[in-house]
Motif scaffolding. Structure first.
Motif, PDB file in Angstrom:
ATOM      1  N   PHE A 184       0.815  -1.207  -0.023  1.00  0.00           N
ATOM      2  CA  PHE A 184       0.050   0.103  -0.111  1.00  0.00           C
ATOM      3  C   PHE A 184       0.773   1.300  -0.151  1.00  0.00           C
ATOM      4  CE2 PHE A 184      -2.871  -3.268   1.282  1.00  0.00           C
ATOM      5  CZ  PHE A 184      -4.196  -2.748   0.729  1.00  0.00           C
ATOM      6  N   ALA A 185       2.346   1.031   0.177  1.00  0.00           N
ATOM      7  CA  ALA A 185       2.923   2.234   0.275  1.00  0.00           C
ATOM      8  C   ALA A 185       3.467   2.532  -1.320  1.00  0.00           C
ATOM      9  CB  ALA A 185       4.335   1.785   0.964  1.00  0.00           C
ATOM     10  N   VAL A 186       3.135   1.659  -2.181  1.00  0.00           N
ATOM     11  CA  VAL A 186       3.514   1.814  -3.701  1.00  0.00           C
ATOM     12  C   VAL A 186       2.247   2.614  -4.390  1.00  0.00           C
ATOM     13  CG1 VAL A 186       3.661   0.758  -5.780  1.00  0.00           C
ATOM     14  CG2 VAL A 186       4.504  -0.464  -3.829  1.00  0.00           C
ATOM     15  N   LYS A 187       2.840   3.708  -4.534  1.00  0.00           N
ATOM     16  CA  LYS A 187       1.616   4.982  -4.960  1.00  0.00           C
ATOM     17  C   LYS A 187       0.983   4.694  -6.117  1.00  0.00           C
ATOM     18  CE  LYS A 187       3.891   8.734  -2.499  1.00  0.00           C
ATOM     19  NZ  LYS A 187       4.363  10.173  -2.468  1.00  0.00           N
ATOM     20  N   ARG A 188       1.705   4.209  -7.142  1.00  0.00           N
ATOM     21  CA  ARG A 188       0.912   3.909  -8.445  1.00  0.00           C
ATOM     22  C   ARG A 188       0.788   2.327  -8.498  1.00  0.00           C
ATOM     23  NH1 ARG A 188       3.606   4.512 -12.772  1.00  0.00           N
ATOM     24  NH2 ARG A 188       1.817   5.013 -14.341  1.00  0.00           N
ATOM     25  N   TYR A 189      -0.313   1.916  -8.793  1.00  0.00           N
ATOM     26  CA  TYR A 189      -0.744   0.690  -9.001  1.00  0.00           C
ATOM     27  C   TYR A 189      -0.041  -0.198  -9.959  1.00  0.00           C
ATOM     28  CZ  TYR A 189      -3.753  -3.504 -10.063  1.00  0.00           C
ATOM     29  OH  TYR A 189      -4.251  -4.983 -10.356  1.00  0.00           O
ATOM     30  N   ALA A 190       0.613   0.511 -11.206  1.00  0.00           N
ATOM     31  CA  ALA A 190       0.995   0.179 -12.167  1.00  0.00           C
ATOM     32  C   ALA A 190       2.580  -0.478 -11.757  1.00  0.00           C
ATOM     33  CB  ALA A 190       1.140   0.881 -13.413  1.00  0.00           C
ATOM     34  N   GLU A 191       3.005   0.123 -10.636  1.00  0.00           N
ATOM     35  CA  GLU A 191       4.283  -0.072 -10.143  1.00  0.00           C
ATOM     36  C   GLU A 191       4.345  -1.363  -9.235  1.00  0.00           C
ATOM     37  OE1 GLU A 191       5.731   3.581  -8.868  1.00  0.00           O
ATOM     38  OE2 GLU A 191       5.913   4.488 -10.832  1.00  0.00           O
ATOM     39  N   LEU A 192       3.266  -1.955  -8.979  1.00  0.00           N
ATOM     40  CA  LEU A 192       3.322  -3.031  -7.919  1.00  0.00           C
ATOM     41  C   LEU A 192       4.368  -4.040  -8.458  1.00  0.00           C
ATOM     42  CD1 LEU A 192      -0.139  -3.289  -6.740  1.00  0.00           C
ATOM     43  CD2 LEU A 192       1.553  -2.689  -5.338  1.00  0.00           C
TER      44      LEU A 192
END
Length: 305
Positions: free
Chosen positions: A297-305
């Motif tokens: 949840f600290a990954v701001k952009r979903y595409a960067e998971l």
């Protein structure tokens, strides 16, 4: 992976085999809004907001499930069990014993991590680690707050009663249908569900992300549970004699249950993440051993998971 002489958890229930009656479908709290029905390669259902990990549903049950989701009842076994799952066969007995060893190992890992506070921080104050209970069943099972389910739903975690549920026969499904054999692949399944328990304790399973769909939040939860399973593997590596070959079994299992590998081409339907994502987040936890790095949840952009 070596389990000989290792501690067996006492947080274990053998519910026996369900009868042949009619159960209340799969009426899990809010299930109609949480479950996603995906009809390729056996049908994968996800209910990650409730902590349910991954499972394969035979196509023959598709219409029954659709009826349950629309308010009807699905045919299934009775909620009351009979006999002993673990004593039903030598294979089951071995699976039960193995599962108790893995569960005990997760207890040994998560207790000190909770004491040290080395966890992703959310709204909930986790306090001391509260051990989950592992329930084994066959045919069908009734949970303490998440409704009833048949063996076809596979392993899942119910946050309402803090219990993990698994039919030992799922290990055979992993080997023959998901092409994910190996004892550490099986251990990964339990550790993943324990990861959902950890999420329940720290409040992760109650998080929402502005602008993201329920499916996208579900992916964040599932990838975090994979990472937390990896943290367990890192910490248990010495005590269980986990080898590089074992690691390959787990990453192969993670790959086998990626949404894309299961045949889903539309990313909007993803609820668990791609095979590459699942492998990467598991390995992140396994290689680093730090649960704080599992904060998807600290990954701001979903595409960067």
């Amino acid at each position: 992976m070596e389990i000989q002489g290792r501690r067996r958890s006492s947080n274990f229930e053998d519910r026996g085999s369900g009868g042949g009656g009619r159960a209340g479908g799969i009426p899990v709290q809010g299930l109609s809004s949480l479950v996603r029905l995906l009809g390729i390669k056996g049908t994968l259902i996800a209910a990650a907001v409730l902590g349910i990990g991954f499972f394969v549903l035979p196509a023959s049950l598709k219409q029954q499930l659709l009826g349950a989701l629309s308010g009807g009842a699905a045919e299934g076994g009775s909620a009351q069990g009979s006999g002993s799952v673990c004593e039903a066969s030598a294979v089951n007995g071995k699976a039960c014993d193995f599962s108790r060893v893995v569960l005990a190992s997760t207890e040994d890992v998560w207790k000190p991590l909770f004491q040290s506070g080395a966890l992703p921080r959310y709204a909930a104050a986790p306090g001391a680690y509260r051990e989950p209970v592992l329930v084994v069943f066959a045919s069908s099972v009734s949970t303490g707050g998440c409704g009833s389910a048949t063996s076809d739903v596979g392993p899942f975690y119910c946050p309402a009663d803090s219990k993990l549920y698994i039919d030992p026969g799922f290990y055979d499904v992993m080997e023959k249908r998901l092409r994910a054999p190996g004892d550490f692949a099986q251990a990964y399944v339990i550790a993943h569900e324990v990861g959902h328990h950890v999420q329940n304790l720290i409040g992760a399973n109650r998080l929402k992300v502005d602008g993201e769909t329920k499916n996208q939040v579900s992916v964040r939860l599932e990838l975090q549970a994979d990472c937390l399973a990896g943290v367990w593997g890192h910490s248990a590596r010495a005590s269980l004699s986990i080898t590089d070959e074992d690691l390959s079994e787990a990453t192969n299992a993670a790959h086998s249950i990626g949404d894309d590998t299961l045949g889903h081409s539309n990313e909007k339907d993803y609820t668990h993440g791609t095979s590459d994502q699942r492998k990467r987040w598991f390995k992140r936890g396994f290689e680093g051993g730090d649960a704080r790095t599992c904060d998807t949840f600290a990954v701001k952009r979903y595409a960067e998971l």
